[in-house]
Design an enzyme around this catalytic site. Structure first.
Site, PDB file in Angstrom:
ATOM      1  N   THR A 172     -10.294  -6.927   2.516  1.00 30.10           N
ATOM      2  CA  THR A 172     -10.528  -7.038   3.966  1.00 30.10           C
ATOM      3  C   THR A 172      -9.397  -6.456   4.787  1.00 30.10           C
ATOM      4  O   THR A 172      -9.625  -5.844   5.838  1.00 30.10           O
ATOM      5  CB  THR A 172     -10.712  -8.530   4.341  1.00 30.10           C
ATOM      6  OG1 THR A 172     -11.882  -8.990   3.688  1.00 30.10           O
ATOM      7  CG2 THR A 172     -10.861  -8.730   5.836  1.00 30.10           C
ATOM      8  N   THR A 193      -8.964 -10.983  -0.788  1.00 29.94           N
ATOM      9  CA  THR A 193      -8.619 -12.383  -1.070  1.00 29.94           C
ATOM     10  C   THR A 193      -9.521 -12.998  -2.144  1.00 29.94           C
ATOM     11  O   THR A 193      -9.121 -13.949  -2.803  1.00 29.94           O
ATOM     12  CB  THR A 193      -8.728 -13.241   0.211  1.00 29.94           C
ATOM     13  OG1 THR A 193     -10.077 -13.186   0.693  1.00 29.94           O
ATOM     14  CG2 THR A 193      -7.762 -12.767   1.270  1.00 29.94           C
ATOM     15  N   ASP A 194     -10.733 -12.451  -2.311  1.00 33.41           N
ATOM     16  CA  ASP A 194     -11.695 -13.128  -3.184  1.00 33.41           C
ATOM     17  C   ASP A 194     -11.178 -13.317  -4.606  1.00 33.41           C
ATOM     18  O   ASP A 194     -11.415 -14.357  -5.226  1.00 33.41           O
ATOM     19  CB  ASP A 194     -13.025 -12.353  -3.219  1.00 33.41           C
ATOM     20  CG  ASP A 194     -13.801 -12.506  -1.918  1.00 33.41           C
ATOM     21  OD1 ASP A 194     -13.440 -13.402  -1.117  1.00 33.41           O
ATOM     22  OD2 ASP A 194     -14.750 -11.736  -1.696  1.00 33.41           O
TER      23      ASP A 194
END
Ligand code: ASP
Length: 485
Positions: free
Chosen positions: A15, A93-94
């Site tokens: 992101t 971040t996932d």
């Protein structure tokens, strides 16, 4: 600020670097953009007393991360290791937790900071958390430049916390404070000032840096849930090439206790030669095998404890150890010992197959592994599972004495409590009522065990049934926890 530092920024996507796929349509899905298009959002990089070099990798949403990519990042760090003070990895971040964990294992003898960061909102958004995360990560990657303490670890910096990478969980999909390390204190906190928690930092080994490049992907992670059908386990365990299973168990390491369930666990371990590690489904806390009947059955079958490892850490650690060529008992032993600060205690289990008939039982001698540190024993327990007496003793008081490295004889049976306890090798006594139903027996012998163990010697334990009756049990285990600091 003292020196001019050099940081390599490895950009993988996520992101932090995403823009709408269609330039004129802000609602089109976000995709990672080339750094050239993002540079303008971080003019502050020019202001820092740092040379920040960019290494842009194949840009992905981190949902597409995989072990080959982890190795590719490790190779970039290896190729540039001596040219930089530290490394910042921009990452979605996932799966950031998995990547940080994998790098913590792949980078051997790390003595420089490797800081992963990303953001919940893209760099180009007015209220984005990206700039603060990126700038602080860069500062932590070149600590001398900013008079900070060195953190020579793979860590995640996010919002206001620097966390040991292999202890992290992504705890929010939208909050700016998106990560936590529930079982380990933050390595640093960044508010107006950045404060490093020196006591929590791992010391570098002082050996030469190198990387590992093999991970075994044939490992699965599985949540236990009420009603999980044993048949599903059977079919999973039959998967061709499967090597290991991370079982996310209830609470302190429990699963359903039904015979059919345990039969499948036994099938997985004994017939399919799988390594099964238990980690808790809870966000915080640890597995304590044998605390409840539900987990003592697993212990007996050879399920190993992930203690307070995160599920992510257990999974990647297993891939890593399998990649190094570990298997069988050596893999099970290594899985339970700390490698990179990913767990708070080492677990040493000495398992003995079903025991004895007769009042005196002398177990086979077992070696203490070379890395066993007697000075760090945190807990030592002896467990006997499903202890029973012959049918002619429907009611009795189980009265057992435990010894280590003591040639107990038939005479020991007749000793009083005081006489038993006066024998230096006595680990303790257990008395428990018996009403014809098998019971589990646990003795906490932490103190005496620590005094009695001699490093480099093998151990042998003996049990004396002091009511002079033939006792039998399904399994016996000595489990020892040692601290990792
Ligand atoms: N899906 C994004 C990723 O992991 C989410 C993020 O970066 O926050 O790449």
């Amino acid at each position: 600020m003292t020196t001019h530092g050099k940081v390599l920024m490895i950009y993988t996507g996520g992101t932090i670097g995403m823009l709408p796929a269609e330039e004129d349509n802000p609602l089109s899905p976000l995709v990672p953009a080339n750094w050239d298009r993002l540079r303008r959002y971080v003019p502050v990089l020019q202001e820092l007393p740092l040379q920040v070099d960019l290494h842009q990798m194949r840009l992905i949403d981190s949902s597409d991360m995989d072990p080959d990519y982890w190795v590719a990042i490790a190779q970039v760090i290896r190729d540039h290791y001596y040219g930089y003070n530290g490394f910042v990895i921009l990452h979605g971040t996932d799966t950031m937790t998995y990547t940080a964990t994998a790098l913590s294992f792949l980078l051997e003898n790390l003595s420089k900071p490797v800081i992963l960061t990303g953001s919940q909102s893209p760099l180009g958004q007015p209220r984005s958390d990206a700039v603060q995360n990126l700038v602080t990560a860069l500062m932590l990657a070149s600590p001398r430049t900013f008079d900070l303490d060195l953190v020579p670890e793979v860590a995640i910096f996010f919002h206001s916390l620097l966390l040991r990478g292999n202890r992290t969980r992504k705890t929010s999909s939208s909050q700016y404070a998106g990560f936590r390390s529930p079982n380990f204190t933050p390595l640093a906190r960044a508010g107006e000032h950045i404060r490093v928690n020196k006591k929590a930092i791992r010391r570098p080994t002082g050996e030469s840096f190198f990387i590992h490049e093999q991970l075994e992907p044939n490992v699965i992670m599985l949540d236990v849930f009420p009603g999980l059908k044993p048949d599903i386990l059977h079919r999973l365990f039959d998967i061709e090439g499967l090597k290991g299973v991370v079982l996310k168990t209830f609470g302190a390491g429990n699963t359903p206790t039904a015979k059919a369930f345990m039969r499948e666990i036994e099938y997985g371990i004994r017939r399919k030669d799988l390594t099964i590690v238990s980690v808790t489904q809870c966000l915080e806390g640890m597995v304590e095998m044998g605390r409840y009947d539900a987990s003592s059955q697993l212990l007996r079958l050879g399920v190993i404890s992930g203690v307070d490892m995160t599920p992510e850490a257990a999974l990647v650690k297993m891939q890593f150890l399998l990649g190094l060529g570990y298997d069988g008992q050596a893999l099970r032993d290594r899985m339970q010992q700390d490698l990179r600060g990913e767990q708070s205690v080492n677990v040493f289990n000495f398992l003995y197959e079903s025991g004895m008939a007769g009042p005196l039982y002398q177990a086979l001698e077992q070696e203490l592994p070379a890395n066993f540190d007697q000075d760090k024993i945190a807990a030592a327990h002896i467990r006997l599972d499903a202890v029973g007496l012959p049918p002619e003793y429907p009611e009795a008081q189980l009265d057992l004495a435990f010894f280590v490295n003591y040639p107990a004889t038939g005479d020991t049976v007749n000793l009083t409590d005081e006489q038993c306890l006066a024998i230096p090798q006595c680990l303790g006594l257990v008395k428990k009522p018996y009403h014809g139903q098998a019971v589990n027996v646990v003795l906490d012998c932490t103190e005496r065990f620590s005094r009695l163990i001699i490093p480099g010697q093998s151990i042998q334990f003996s049990t004396v049934a002091r009511m002079n009756s033939p006792v039998h049990w399904a399994a016996a285990a000595i489990s020892i926890h040692t601290g990792t600091d």
